[in-house]
Motif scaffolding. Structure first.
Motif, short mmCIF file in Angstrom:
data_model
loop_
_atom_site.label_atom_id
_atom_site.label_comp_id
_atom_site.label_asym_id
_atom_site.label_seq_id
_atom_site.Cartn_x
_atom_site.Cartn_y
_atom_site.Cartn_z
N VAL A 82 -29.69 -23.50 -15.96
CA VAL A 82 -29.18 -23.73 -17.31
C VAL A 82 -29.36 -22.45 -18.13
N THR A 83 -28.54 -22.31 -19.16
CA THR A 83 -28.65 -21.17 -20.05
C THR A 83 -27.96 -21.51 -21.35
N GLU A 84 -27.83 -20.53 -22.24
CA GLU A 84 -27.15 -20.75 -23.52
C GLU A 84 -26.70 -19.42 -24.08
N GLY A 85 -25.84 -19.48 -25.08
CA GLY A 85 -25.38 -18.29 -25.77
C GLY A 85 -24.94 -18.64 -27.17
N ASP A 86 -25.06 -17.68 -28.08
CA ASP A 86 -24.68 -17.90 -29.47
C ASP A 86 -23.17 -17.94 -29.67
N THR A 87 -22.43 -17.30 -28.76
CA THR A 87 -20.96 -17.31 -28.80
C THR A 87 -20.47 -17.69 -27.41
N HIS A 144 -21.37 -26.84 -23.24
CA HIS A 144 -21.60 -27.86 -24.26
C HIS A 144 -21.66 -27.16 -25.63
N PRO A 145 -20.61 -27.31 -26.46
CA PRO A 145 -20.67 -26.73 -27.80
C PRO A 145 -21.80 -27.40 -28.60
N GLU A 146 -22.63 -26.60 -29.24
CA GLU A 146 -23.76 -27.11 -30.00
C GLU A 146 -23.37 -27.28 -31.47
N GLU A 147 -23.99 -28.23 -32.15
CA GLU A 147 -23.68 -28.50 -33.56
C GLU A 147 -23.92 -27.30 -34.46
N ASP A 148 -24.95 -26.53 -34.15
CA ASP A 148 -25.29 -25.38 -34.99
C ASP A 148 -24.57 -24.10 -34.54
N GLY A 149 -23.57 -24.26 -33.69
CA GLY A 149 -22.85 -23.11 -33.12
C GLY A 149 -23.45 -22.76 -31.78
N GLY A 150 -22.76 -21.95 -31.06
CA GLY A 150 -23.26 -21.58 -29.74
C GLY A 150 -22.95 -22.63 -28.69
N PHE A 151 -23.40 -22.35 -27.49
CA PHE A 151 -23.12 -23.20 -26.34
C PHE A 151 -24.33 -23.26 -25.44
N ALA A 189 -18.46 -15.94 -25.53
CA ALA A 189 -18.57 -14.75 -24.68
C ALA A 189 -20.00 -14.55 -24.18
N GLU A 190 -20.96 -14.73 -25.08
CA GLU A 190 -22.36 -14.58 -24.69
C GLU A 190 -22.77 -15.68 -23.72
N ALA A 191 -22.29 -16.90 -23.93
CA ALA A 191 -22.63 -18.01 -23.03
C ALA A 191 -22.07 -17.75 -21.63
N ILE A 192 -20.87 -17.19 -21.54
CA ILE A 192 -20.29 -16.87 -20.24
C ILE A 192 -21.12 -15.78 -19.56
N GLU A 193 -21.48 -14.75 -20.31
CA GLU A 193 -22.30 -13.66 -19.76
C GLU A 193 -23.65 -14.19 -19.28
N MET A 194 -24.27 -15.04 -20.06
CA MET A 194 -25.56 -15.62 -19.69
C MET A 194 -25.42 -16.53 -18.47
N ALA A 195 -24.28 -17.24 -18.39
CA ALA A 195 -24.03 -18.10 -17.23
C ALA A 195 -23.89 -17.26 -15.96
#
Length: 132
Positions: free
Chosen positions: A29-34, A11-18, A36-42
């Motif tokens: 559930v998880t999240e990332g600022d980019t 889910h792309p977030e309004e303030d950036g990140g996912f 690539a980071e969201a995939i790594e966190m997932a």
């Protein structure tokens, strides 16, 4: 040990990140600022979730087909891989002491050849588990 692939909804977030969730895994559930980071966190979240199920002797649910997951707006589905061996190597590589028994003659010969018992045992276990 086989690899598993679970669909994750990004889910792309309004303030950036996912933010990311797994429809098949309640509360995973998880999240990332980019991205690539969201995939790594997932990948980490999936590993923790599935390994915890295994430790609790619970069966992991079968993954859904990505085609069956409905998304809205800019959300998208991507498969996330779980490779238990790779996960454990990355997260739990501390040494564990094991006691073993071998015949005395074998101990003498092994010492004469400067064999490292830990190395020999690890190599044998890798071969037995088809990890070599």
């Amino acid at each position: 040990m086989e690899k598993l692939f679970y669909p994750a909804v990004f889910h792309p977030e309004e303030d950036g990140g996912f933010s990311v969730d797994f429809p098949d895994l309640l509360g995973c559930v998880t999240e990332g600022d980019t991205l690539a980071e969201a995939i790594e966190m997932a990948e980490d979240a999936l590993g923790i979730y599935l390994y915890t199920l295994k430790e609790d002797k619970e069966k992991a649910p079968d993954p859904s087909s990505p085609a069956d997951i409905k998304v809205e707006g800019r959300d998208f589905v991507s498969l996330i891989e779980y490779d238990e061996v790779a996960y454990l190597k990355r997260t739990d590589s501390h040494a564990v002491k094991k006691t073993l028994t071998i015949p005395a003659w074998m101990d003498v010969l092994a010492k004469e050849h400067n064999l490292n018992f830990s190395n020999v045992l690890q190599n044998a276990i890798r071969r037995e588990l088809n990890l070599a």
